[in-house]
Design an enzyme around this catalytic site. Structure first.
Site, short mmCIF file in Angstrom:
data_model
loop_
_atom_site.label_atom_id
_atom_site.label_comp_id
_atom_site.label_asym_id
_atom_site.label_seq_id
_atom_site.Cartn_x
_atom_site.Cartn_y
_atom_site.Cartn_z
N LYS A 1 1.80 -1.00 -0.75
CA LYS A 1 1.73 -0.14 -1.95
C LYS A 1 0.29 0.12 -2.07
CE LYS A 1 0.91 -0.74 -6.66
NZ LYS A 1 -0.66 -1.28 -6.47
N ASN A 2 -0.64 -0.54 -1.52
CA ASN A 2 -2.17 -0.45 -1.97
C ASN A 2 -2.74 0.21 -0.44
OD1 ASN A 2 -1.90 -1.35 -4.56
ND2 ASN A 2 -2.70 -3.31 -4.13
N ARG B 1 -3.61 4.88 -10.51
CA ARG B 1 -4.99 4.91 -10.63
C ARG B 1 -5.47 5.44 -9.31
NH1 ARG B 1 -8.19 2.14 -13.54
NH2 ARG B 1 -9.78 1.84 -11.98
N CYS C 1 -2.02 -0.62 -14.24
CA CYS C 1 -1.64 -1.93 -15.09
C CYS C 1 -2.64 -2.16 -16.07
CB CYS C 1 -1.53 -2.93 -14.08
SG CYS C 1 0.49 -2.86 -13.07
N ASP D 1 -3.02 -10.60 -7.02
CA ASP D 1 -1.54 -9.99 -7.08
C ASP D 1 -0.57 -11.26 -6.68
OD1 ASP D 1 -2.39 -7.11 -7.50
OD2 ASP D 1 -3.71 -7.77 -5.79
#
Ligand code: EPU
Length: 440
Positions: free
Chosen positions: A24-25, A98, A122, A312
């Protein structure tokens, strides 16, 4: 109760196999990088998560053709006809992500202007964008703050610059890379973040024609070039998702083979996992995580930038630590406000206290600022089912794990937040023999 409610029958070990795809990142950022190319790009191993949908929508309204093969996890991006988007459309499509701030550099290169709406993401701290704005100004962009967002313009080509980051921010490092690759001249970035997802983004940019070198002292040097092409890239696997399922295996006394998980990017997590009492076997195509029996052991750990223990990874692992013998300490040094999720765990029977002091490690930026950023977990405490509400993406997954390991029935509401970063998590839970039912 908010939308997206999951009924969970707990106290069942999760067992079986699931697959994690690209990070995802990384993937949304590689999609943004495609904007800088003059031909089509292809991203393989892409996860079908909300952040990918958000960036697809943002790229489409800027004239990029985005085709998605959902089953194969392949994205095709053609940026040949990039154009300005309507401000109202940008606001509508930016969602709660973001990523939009990272479109600035590429849009300034392609169009000379960009509009970025106020950002979501978040709620785990203030999450300012001051580093990003300073960086873009250093490159020569002008920024106008107006209601609902930022209007940026670059009357001439962005110029290479020297940047010293006050903290190795992932997003600010990516901002610098995406602006510098096509800027005029050389950019030197000191204090850069060097997370594996950033190195993968650098690989993407190098395939496009960029010239980037990474030094051992967090210095990245970028020589700007005039043209970049499209690229084909297989995204690195999501090490946060892999660690989340690993924690779920531990907390539920289960046994999960995470196909796609890779050891290299997870070695810090694997060390702690083993010290807590979890077991894992590394295979060529994934990692098997399991509870080998016996009592879990308490741990003191501190989150940090890479190669430290990722922030995370903290929230899912804390659920397993509630089952460890003794006092565990977690000192969160990346975000000032990432222990909100522990309230629900306490409601389920955990004994977790949060403190303003920097416990169990070196003093961090938050110690003198009254933020509850250290947690002491006293275990083992049996967990019981409860009605709980997901606070943020990773906290939400930790709530799921808690419900799965607790005795009795839980209702977890707000699970839509989890889609942002966990691909098809309902299907995966069912594949692991969890008793879950979406009731709203
Ligand atoms: N920071 C500032 N000013 C800035 C930018 C960051 O003060 O302009 C501070 C932040 O407030 C935070 C620290 O710097 O305290 C680190 O933030 P960073 O910029 O590294 O985080 P990010 O780029 O916003 C990404 C991930 C996060 C992950 C962090 C750290 C994405 C989309 N998000 O955020 O992922 O926790 O790096 O590794 O890549 C998640 O996946 O759940 C998640 C929150």
């Amino acid at each position: 109760m908010v939308d997206g409610v999951l009924k969970v029958e707990g106290s069942r070990p999760l067992h079986g196999e699931i697959t994690v795809r690209g990070a995802k990142n990384l993937v949304p950022k590689a999609m943004v990088a495609a904007l800088l190319g003059e031909s089509q790009s292809t991203i393989r191993n892409a996860p079908m998560i909300r952040d990918v949908e958000v960036v697809s929508a943002l790229l489409r309204i800027h004239g990029v053709t985005v085709d998605i093969d959902q089953n194969a996890g392949v994205l095709y991006l053609d940026p040949t006809d990039v154009e300005s988007a309507q401000i109202a459309d940008i606001g509508r499509h930016a969602g709660s992500s973001r990523i939009p701030i990272l479109l600035c550099g590429p849009l300034l290169h392609r169009l000379g202007k960009a509009f970025i709406p106020d950002l979501g993401g978040c709620h785990i701290g203030d999450r300012p964008v001051d580093f990003h704005l300073q960086i873009l100004q250093n490159f020569g962009a002008t920024i106008d703050r107006s209601d609902g967002g930022l209007t940026l313009s670059a009357p001439r080509r962005l110029r290479g610059t020297k940047i010293e980051l006050p903290y190795p921010s992932v997003g600010a490092t990516e901002q610098t890379l995406l602006a510098a690759v096509r800027a005029e001249g050389i950019t030197v970035l000191h204090g850069a973040a060097v997370e594996p997802e950033i190195i993968d983004l650098i690989d993407v940019l190098q395939k496009m024609g960029a010239i980037i070198s990474v030094d051992t002292d967090r210095t990245i040097t970028i020589e700007g070039v005039d043209h970049l092409t499209g690229f084909t890239h297989v995204a690195l696997p999501d090490r946060i998702e892999a660690a989340s399922w690993a924690s779920a295996a531990l907390a539920t006394h289960g046994d999960i083979f995470v196909r796609g998980a890779r050891q290299t990017a997870m070695s810090t997590f694997l060390n702690i996992y083993r010290k807590v009492g979890g077991a894992f076997d590394v295979h060529d195509d994934g990692i098997r995580f399991y509870h080998p029996g016996g009592q879990l052991r308490s741990q003191a750990l501190e989150t940090n930038v890479h190669p430290g223990f990722m922030t995370d990874w903290q929230q899912p692992l804390v659920v397993a630590l509630t089952q460890a013998q003794g006092l565990s300490i977690v000192h969160e040094t990346v975000y000032e406000n990432r222990f909100g999720f522990t309230e629900a765990l306490n409601k389920m029977g955990a004994n977790i206290q949060v403190y303003r002091e920097c416990l169990g490690g070196a003093k961090c930026r938050f110690g003198a600022q009254n933020f509850y950023h250290s947690a002491v977990i006293s275990g083992p405490t049996p967990l019981h089912g409860a009605d709980i509400e997901v606070p943020d993406l990773r906290g939400g997954f930790s709530h799921l794990i808690a419900a799965l390991s607790a005795e009795g029935t839980s209702h977890v509401s707000g699970i839509n937040l989890i889609d942002r970063g966990y691909e098809r998590f309902m299907e995966k839970l069912e594949a692991l023999d969890a008793r879950v039912e979406r009731i709203k």
